[in-house]
Write a protein that holds these residues in place. Sequence first.
Motif, short mmCIF file in Angstrom:
data_model
loop_
_atom_site.label_atom_id
_atom_site.label_comp_id
_atom_site.label_asym_id
_atom_site.label_seq_id
_atom_site.Cartn_x
_atom_site.Cartn_y
_atom_site.Cartn_z
N MET A 1 -29.89 27.01 3.49
CA MET A 1 -30.15 27.73 4.75
C MET A 1 -29.47 27.01 5.91
O MET A 1 -29.50 25.79 5.99
CB MET A 1 -31.65 27.81 5.02
N ALA A 2 -28.88 27.78 6.79
CA ALA A 2 -28.28 27.23 8.00
C ALA A 2 -29.23 27.46 9.17
O ALA A 2 -30.13 28.29 9.12
CB ALA A 2 -26.93 27.89 8.27
N GLU A 3 -29.02 26.71 10.23
CA GLU A 3 -29.91 26.76 11.39
C GLU A 3 -29.12 27.15 12.63
O GLU A 3 -28.00 26.70 12.86
CB GLU A 3 -30.54 25.38 11.60
N LEU A 4 -29.71 28.01 13.43
CA LEU A 4 -29.12 28.45 14.69
C LEU A 4 -30.14 28.29 15.80
O LEU A 4 -31.29 28.71 15.64
CB LEU A 4 -28.68 29.91 14.59
N ILE A 5 -29.74 27.65 16.90
CA ILE A 5 -30.65 27.54 18.03
C ILE A 5 -30.07 28.28 19.23
O ILE A 5 -28.88 28.16 19.55
CB ILE A 5 -30.98 26.07 18.40
N LEU A 6 -30.91 29.09 19.86
CA LEU A 6 -30.56 29.76 21.10
C LEU A 6 -31.16 28.96 22.25
O LEU A 6 -32.38 28.72 22.28
CB LEU A 6 -31.12 31.18 21.13
N ILE A 7 -30.32 28.54 23.17
CA ILE A 7 -30.76 27.77 24.32
C ILE A 7 -30.59 28.62 25.57
O ILE A 7 -29.50 29.16 25.83
CB ILE A 7 -29.93 26.48 24.46
N ARG A 8 -31.65 28.76 26.33
CA ARG A 8 -31.50 29.42 27.62
C ARG A 8 -30.83 28.46 28.59
O ARG A 8 -31.09 27.25 28.57
CB ARG A 8 -32.86 29.85 28.19
N HIS A 9 -29.99 28.99 29.45
CA HIS A 9 -29.30 28.17 30.44
C HIS A 9 -30.29 27.41 31.33
O HIS A 9 -31.47 27.77 31.44
CB HIS A 9 -28.40 29.05 31.31
N ILE A 47 -20.45 25.47 18.34
CA ILE A 47 -21.04 25.70 19.66
C ILE A 47 -20.49 26.99 20.24
O ILE A 47 -19.27 27.15 20.38
CB ILE A 47 -20.74 24.52 20.62
N LEU A 48 -21.39 27.90 20.59
CA LEU A 48 -21.02 29.19 21.17
C LEU A 48 -21.77 29.39 22.48
O LEU A 48 -22.77 28.72 22.74
CB LEU A 48 -21.37 30.33 20.21
N ALA A 143 -20.67 26.94 9.41
CA ALA A 143 -21.44 25.87 10.04
C ALA A 143 -22.88 25.89 9.55
O ALA A 143 -23.46 26.95 9.29
CB ALA A 143 -21.41 26.02 11.56
N ARG A 144 -23.46 24.71 9.43
CA ARG A 144 -24.86 24.59 9.03
C ARG A 144 -25.78 24.50 10.23
O ARG A 144 -26.98 24.74 10.11
CB ARG A 144 -25.05 23.33 8.15
N ARG A 145 -25.22 24.11 11.38
CA ARG A 145 -26.00 24.03 12.61
C ARG A 145 -25.20 24.67 13.74
O ARG A 145 -24.14 24.18 14.12
CB ARG A 145 -26.33 22.57 12.96
N VAL A 146 -25.71 25.78 14.25
CA VAL A 146 -25.03 26.54 15.30
C VAL A 146 -25.86 26.48 16.58
O VAL A 146 -27.06 26.75 16.57
CB VAL A 146 -24.84 28.01 14.89
N LEU A 147 -25.22 26.11 17.67
CA LEU A 147 -25.88 26.04 18.98
C LEU A 147 -25.28 27.12 19.87
O LEU A 147 -24.06 27.22 19.98
CB LEU A 147 -25.68 24.65 19.59
N SER A 181 -34.97 26.05 27.20
CA SER A 181 -35.84 26.06 26.02
C SER A 181 -35.01 26.36 24.78
O SER A 181 -33.91 26.92 24.84
CB SER A 181 -36.95 27.10 26.17
N VAL A 182 -35.57 26.00 23.63
CA VAL A 182 -34.89 26.14 22.35
C VAL A 182 -35.67 27.11 21.47
O VAL A 182 -36.86 26.91 21.22
CB VAL A 182 -34.77 24.78 21.63
N SER A 183 -34.99 28.16 21.00
CA SER A 183 -35.57 29.08 20.02
C SER A 183 -34.74 28.96 18.75
O SER A 183 -33.50 29.04 18.79
CB SER A 183 -35.56 30.52 20.54
N THR A 184 -35.40 28.74 17.62
CA THR A 184 -34.73 28.34 16.39
C THR A 184 -34.82 29.43 15.32
O THR A 184 -35.88 30.01 15.10
CB THR A 184 -35.36 27.05 15.84
N PHE A 185 -33.69 29.69 14.68
CA PHE A 185 -33.61 30.65 13.59
C PHE A 185 -32.99 29.96 12.37
O PHE A 185 -32.18 29.04 12.51
CB PHE A 185 -32.72 31.84 13.97
N VAL A 186 -33.36 30.41 11.19
CA VAL A 186 -32.66 29.99 9.98
C VAL A 186 -32.05 31.23 9.36
O VAL A 186 -32.62 32.33 9.42
CB VAL A 186 -33.60 29.28 8.99
#
Length: 213
Positions: A1-9, A47-48, A143-147, A181-186
Amino acid sequence: MAELILIRHGQAAFGSDNYDQLTDLGRHQSAALKQHLDRTGWHPDCILSGTMVRHSQTLKAMQLEPDDTHAGFNEYDFHNLLSVRFDGQTPTDVLQDRKTHFRILRDTILDWQGGGLEAAEESWISFKQRTSDAMSAAMTTQARRVLVVTSGGVIGQLVAATLNAPSATMVDLNLQVKNTSVSTFVFSKGRVSLNGFNATPHFDLQPELLSYS
């Protein structure tokens, strides 16, 4: 499983003529998040970000560079929605008083979701589709970790969509999202699950950094 985090500005310039820029607090919030990621050893492979100034300034304050940008991660144009609602004459208190602004914004988004505000530059259906497309693009990677640096409305919608929640849920989530803040998805093979929402562990020892706009 890969991980993606959405960060609010980081905190943007609420009430100013140009909201799309970070405040000094927003830069401090972004730097604090980067320090937290470094301490915990969470280093992104990809990083996106959206294409808005406040997105790029957040990454700059984190001392990171995007590998790519995607306009699908841009916020809905709340100034346009409010302008349409008030026939081009948005009251000053709606623009500058936080309590009034968020109360009116909530009602405005619900109207937009229900098919109102037909003169808006972007429809609710279009917003849902482009954010979904952006999420899919972020998961089409080795990628295994996407920000991803994005905005509160986008995070609210993507969380609601992942949970198959009603459209109105997006509004309640949107208005809770804290700056940086960080919201995390796999995710794996096109499937995605929510693993965490709106976390700010980087504020645990610095609660004065907390903000919502």
